[in-house]
Design an enzyme around this catalytic site. Structure first.
Site, PDB file in Angstrom:
ATOM      1  N   GLY A  21     -18.684 -58.114  18.484  1.00  0.00           N
ATOM      2  CA  GLY A  21     -19.199 -57.556  18.170  1.00  0.00           C
ATOM      3  C   GLY A  21     -20.939 -57.725  18.246  1.00  0.00           C
ATOM      4  N   ALA A  22     -21.510 -59.115  18.825  1.00  0.00           N
ATOM      5  CA  ALA A  22     -22.506 -59.301  18.462  1.00  0.00           C
ATOM      6  C   ALA A  22     -24.082 -59.201  19.760  1.00  0.00           C
ATOM      7  CB  ALA A  22     -22.766 -60.949  18.513  1.00  0.00           C
ATOM      8  N   GLY A  72     -23.781 -48.147   4.285  1.00  0.00           N
ATOM      9  CA  GLY A  72     -24.247 -47.200   4.482  1.00  0.00           C
ATOM     10  C   GLY A  72     -24.893 -46.572   5.686  1.00  0.00           C
ATOM     11  N   PHE A  89     -25.211 -47.435  16.562  1.00  0.00           N
ATOM     12  CA  PHE A  89     -23.600 -46.354  15.925  1.00  0.00           C
ATOM     13  C   PHE A  89     -23.489 -44.955  16.330  1.00  0.00           C
ATOM     14  CE2 PHE A  89     -21.339 -44.697  12.817  1.00  0.00           C
ATOM     15  CZ  PHE A  89     -20.507 -44.718  13.039  1.00  0.00           C
ATOM     16  N   ARG A  96     -20.288 -56.806  26.313  1.00  0.00           N
ATOM     17  CA  ARG A  96     -20.993 -56.633  27.536  1.00  0.00           C
ATOM     18  C   ARG A  96     -21.830 -58.205  27.812  1.00  0.00           C
ATOM     19  NH1 ARG A  96     -25.014 -52.405  24.834  1.00  0.00           N
ATOM     20  NH2 ARG A  96     -23.273 -53.204  22.994  1.00  0.00           N
ATOM     21  N   TYR A 115     -12.701 -42.331  11.598  1.00  0.00           N
ATOM     22  CA  TYR A 115     -13.348 -43.508  11.727  1.00  0.00           C
ATOM     23  C   TYR A 115     -12.997 -43.598  10.125  1.00  0.00           C
ATOM     24  CZ  TYR A 115     -17.545 -45.937  10.740  1.00  0.00           C
ATOM     25  OH  TYR A 115     -18.245 -47.322  10.315  1.00  0.00           O
ATOM     26  N   ASP A 163     -12.815 -57.603  25.271  1.00  0.00           N
ATOM     27  CA  ASP A 163     -12.416 -57.274  24.412  1.00  0.00           C
ATOM     28  C   ASP A 163     -11.243 -56.963  23.033  1.00  0.00           C
ATOM     29  OD1 ASP A 163     -11.300 -54.341  22.711  1.00  0.00           O
ATOM     30  OD2 ASP A 163     -11.785 -53.273  25.402  1.00  0.00           O
TER      31      ASP A 163
END
Ligand code: NDP
Ligand code: 8X3
Length: 253
Positions: free
Chosen positions: A10-11, A184, A190, A36, A153, A60
């Site tokens: 997820g960079a 946090g 996000f 992506r 989540y 993915d």
């Protein structure tokens, strides 16, 4: 001397992109992943200017076969991964459980839990074989206690804590280290992702409070990786100064 290698999932955005930059500044060569591909190429061009090598892997994490192929297909030198940052993840929606969306649930569970497990299952054996490595999971304050609408989540991030603890037990006889970083409120994409592209609603999440940045979390992850070999930073909770827990924060009007 061969440089150390960090693999960051997820960079293409947010905390993962910040970790990529931080580990590159620290002299690591990088394997960067995400779905992506164009964003990965842009990141590669940017980071290679720092004088480190970057190997983009576009896949993915929910796809177990694609994950296996991606890791197995790395040249031998790139399989000598020193640090795995399991960062890829997301939240979808904020509805009460009894109104939750099944597709959102699948996406969170498949990415945050199963995706992290896929990466762990294919990368950690390489580390165990070398008796060397560090797994840094990006958990969340959301894993400490449920907050309104957080239900699934929060459960996925509780799972990240439990999986981190379990892995730490599994590798206790080795020199591997396992860290669960629990941020946090961090301003990234996000909330845009959580609210399916509703920028106005996403912006409200950060109103009246100075949130953390991806760089703040990257600094913590890099610190954990840089600690002396006998020191295992097992878990770190990182909050904005005006945030006290997943559900308590002070906002200026
Ligand atoms: P972003 O939306 O900015 O980044 C999420 C990253 O995850 C993207 O690079 C995205 O890449 C990747 N990703 C998502 N799904 C997949 C998938 N199926 N396969 C591969 N990559 C995927 O959010 P953050 O940077 O904020 O989030 C990173 C992590 O930090 C998440 O695990 C999140 O839960 C956690 N976290 C975030 C907090 C916050 O307040 N922002 C607080 C606590 C924890 P691509 O779209 O290219 O696939
Ligand atoms: C992301 C932080 O508080 O929005 O894990 O769940 S929070």
């Amino acid at each position: 001397m061969t440089k150390k290698i960090a693999l960051i999932t997820g960079a293409t955005s947010g905390i993962g992109a910040a970790c990529a930059r931080r580990f590159a500044q620290g002299g690591y060569d990088l394997i960067v992943t995400g779905r992506r591909c164009e964003e990965l190429q842009k990141l590669r061009s940017e980071i290679e200017r720092l004088g480190v090598e970057v190997w983009p892997l576009c896949f993915d994490v929910r796809d177990r076969a694609a994950t296996q192929t991606a890791i197995a297909g790395l040249p031998e030198r790139w399989q000598q991964i020193d640090v795995l940052v399991n960062n890829a993840g997301l939240a979808r929606g904020l509805e009460p459980t009894y109104e939750g969306d099944f597709t959102d649930w699948d996406e969170m569970i498949d990415t945050n839990i199963k995706g992290l497990l896929h990466m762990t299952r294919y990368v950690v054996p390489l580390m165990v074989a070398r008796n060397r490595g560090h797994v840094i999971n990006i958990g969340s304050v959301a894993g400490d206690a449920a907050y309104a609408g957080g239900n699934v989540y929060c459960a996925t991030k509780s799972a990240v804590k439990t999986l981190s603890d379990g892995l730490r037990i599994d590798v206790a006889h080795t020199r591997l280290r396992v860290t669960n970083v629990k941020p946090g409120l961090v301003e990234t994409n996000f909330s845009k992702v959580r609210f399916h592209g509703d920028d106005e609603r996403a912006g409200k999440v950060y109103q009246g409070i100075k949130p953390l940045t991806g760089d703040d979390i990257a600094d913590v992850a890099f610190y954990a990786a840089s600690a002396p070999e006998h020191v295992q930073i097992a878990e770190v909770l990182v909050l904005a100064t005006h945030q006290a827990s997943g559900s308590v924060m002070h906002r200026e009007p």
